[in-house]
Scaffold this active site. Sequence first.
Site, PDB file in Angstrom:
ATOM      1  N   ASN A   1      25.979   4.311  26.639  1.00  0.00           N
ATOM      2  CA  ASN A   1      27.131   3.424  26.640  1.00  0.00           C
ATOM      3  C   ASN A   1      27.181   2.651  27.954  1.00  0.00           C
ATOM      4  O   ASN A   1      27.406   3.217  29.016  1.00  0.00           O
ATOM      5  CB  ASN A   1      28.405   4.271  26.463  1.00  0.00           C
ATOM      6  CG  ASN A   1      29.667   3.451  26.341  1.00  0.00           C
ATOM      7  OD1 ASN A   1      29.856   2.485  27.075  1.00  0.00           O
ATOM      8  ND2 ASN A   1      30.542   3.833  25.439  1.00  0.00           N
ATOM      9  N   ALA A   2      26.984   1.335  27.881  1.00  0.00           N
ATOM     10  CA  ALA A   2      26.931   0.509  29.087  1.00  0.00           C
ATOM     11  C   ALA A   2      28.262   0.513  29.831  1.00  0.00           C
ATOM     12  O   ALA A   2      28.299   0.515  31.069  1.00  0.00           O
ATOM     13  CB  ALA A   2      26.540  -0.925  28.728  1.00  0.00           C
TER      14      ALA A   2
ATOM     15  N   LYS B   1      30.490   2.979  29.891  1.00  0.00           N
ATOM     16  CA  LYS B   1      30.639   4.269  30.555  1.00  0.00           C
ATOM     17  C   LYS B   1      29.790   4.315  31.824  1.00  0.00           C
ATOM     18  O   LYS B   1      30.227   4.806  32.861  1.00  0.00           O
ATOM     19  CB  LYS B   1      30.231   5.407  29.622  1.00  0.00           C
ATOM     20  CG  LYS B   1      30.498   6.792  30.191  1.00  0.00           C
ATOM     21  CD  LYS B   1      29.984   7.904  29.280  1.00  0.00           C
ATOM     22  CE  LYS B   1      30.736   7.973  27.985  1.00  0.00           C
ATOM     23  NZ  LYS B   1      30.328   9.188  27.185  1.00  0.00           N
TER      24      LYS B   1
ATOM     25  N   HIS C   1      41.439   9.628  30.280  1.00  0.00           N
ATOM     26  CA  HIS C   1      41.047  10.972  30.682  1.00  0.00           C
ATOM     27  C   HIS C   1      39.749  10.948  31.486  1.00  0.00           C
ATOM     28  O   HIS C   1      39.608  11.687  32.452  1.00  0.00           O
ATOM     29  CB  HIS C   1      40.910  11.869  29.456  1.00  0.00           C
ATOM     30  CG  HIS C   1      40.213  11.231  28.291  1.00  0.00           C
ATOM     31  ND1 HIS C   1      40.626  10.045  27.731  1.00  0.00           N
ATOM     32  CD2 HIS C   1      39.119  11.606  27.580  1.00  0.00           C
ATOM     33  CE1 HIS C   1      39.822   9.725  26.723  1.00  0.00           C
ATOM     34  NE2 HIS C   1      38.901  10.645  26.614  1.00  0.00           N
TER      35      HIS C   1
ATOM     36  N   PHE D   1      38.511   3.375  19.697  1.00  0.00           N
ATOM     37  CA  PHE D   1      37.757   4.051  18.645  1.00  0.00           C
ATOM     38  C   PHE D   1      38.339   5.454  18.480  1.00  0.00           C
ATOM     39  O   PHE D   1      39.279   5.849  19.171  1.00  0.00           O
ATOM     40  CB  PHE D   1      36.271   4.130  19.014  1.00  0.00           C
ATOM     41  CG  PHE D   1      35.991   4.905  20.276  1.00  0.00           C
ATOM     42  CD1 PHE D   1      35.678   6.254  20.230  1.00  0.00           C
ATOM     43  CD2 PHE D   1      36.066   4.284  21.519  1.00  0.00           C
ATOM     44  CE1 PHE D   1      35.453   6.971  21.394  1.00  0.00           C
ATOM     45  CE2 PHE D   1      35.820   4.995  22.687  1.00  0.00           C
ATOM     46  CZ  PHE D   1      35.521   6.338  22.625  1.00  0.00           C
ATOM     47  N   GLY D   2      37.778   6.207  17.556  1.00  0.00           N
ATOM     48  CA  GLY D   2      38.209   7.591  17.383  1.00  0.00           C
ATOM     49  C   GLY D   2      39.674   7.692  17.003  1.00  0.00           C
ATOM     50  O   GLY D   2      40.170   7.010  16.100  1.00  0.00           O
ATOM     51  N   TYR D   3      40.389   8.536  17.737  1.00  0.00           N
ATOM     52  CA  TYR D   3      41.791   8.809  17.441  1.00  0.00           C
ATOM     53  C   TYR D   3      42.755   7.843  18.143  1.00  0.00           C
ATOM     54  O   TYR D   3      43.976   8.025  18.076  1.00  0.00           O
ATOM     55  CB  TYR D   3      42.136  10.243  17.860  1.00  0.00           C
ATOM     56  CG  TYR D   3      41.296  11.294  17.174  1.00  0.00           C
ATOM     57  CD1 TYR D   3      41.632  11.785  15.915  1.00  0.00           C
ATOM     58  CD2 TYR D   3      40.146  11.799  17.789  1.00  0.00           C
ATOM     59  CE1 TYR D   3      40.862  12.743  15.291  1.00  0.00           C
ATOM     60  CE2 TYR D   3      39.366  12.755  17.171  1.00  0.00           C
ATOM     61  CZ  TYR D   3      39.715  13.226  15.917  1.00  0.00           C
ATOM     62  OH  TYR D   3      38.949  14.182  15.291  1.00  0.00           O
TER      63      TYR D   3
ATOM     64  N   ASP E   1      31.905  15.241  28.589  1.00  0.00           N
ATOM     65  CA  ASP E   1      32.261  15.587  27.225  1.00  0.00           C
ATOM     66  C   ASP E   1      33.778  15.488  27.128  1.00  0.00           C
ATOM     67  O   ASP E   1      34.493  15.826  28.080  1.00  0.00           O
ATOM     68  CB  ASP E   1      31.795  16.997  26.861  1.00  0.00           C
ATOM     69  CG  ASP E   1      31.788  17.212  25.351  1.00  0.00           C
ATOM     70  OD1 ASP E   1      31.175  16.390  24.649  1.00  0.00           O
ATOM     71  OD2 ASP E   1      32.378  18.197  24.872  1.00  0.00           O
TER      72      ASP E   1
END
Length: 204
Positions: free
Chosen positions: A16-17, A19, A191, A162-164, A79
């Site tokens: 992921n660029a 990140k 986070h 994305f995600g939740y 993670d």
Amino acid sequence: MTSFDREHTVVVATGNAHKLSEIRAILGRALPDMDFVALGDLGDFEDPVEDGQTFFDNALIKARAALDCTGLALAVADDSGLCVDELGGDPGIHSARWAGEHGNDAANNDKLLAQLDGVPDERRRARFHSTVVMAWADGRVERGDGDCEGSIGHELRGSGGFGYDPLFWPDDTPGLTMAQLTAEQKNAISHRFHALEDLAAKLR
């Protein structure tokens, strides 16, 4: 594999660029002599099996795998996941594959809504958690942890992220879900941002 200065290169276990840029910006202040490169820029490697019991376990698995693949001296991996109090911390480390198929955001969100069906607002507290690990080839390990506190909504709102994200209402941005924030707003409260700041403080 492309040649890099082993003693001055940190391999970041991500493709992921964005990140990579975030990690470079924050950890680079604590490690100004180091270059940060994505694992995918060093070669085509298989993803390790993330079979740990905690966020820390899985981040460390990824960091050590990056060291083994590249032969470099320093690696960073993270993670993260969503932890819902009413569900005993689930989906937690299983966030990306909670409904069975890895990365099926729609199915994961449907499952979350079903699990919380009828649960009142005061019992819908949740947080996104991130653990970032820095691992050295000599076995040393340092970690940073961060949370973004909030609650789970009753319906999807917003098209970003994305995600939740469409179900998560951060405490820091009243009236907006994570999916309704700009990238800059999200980065400032995320986070992973807090986890990277925590790790950077330990490296100075």
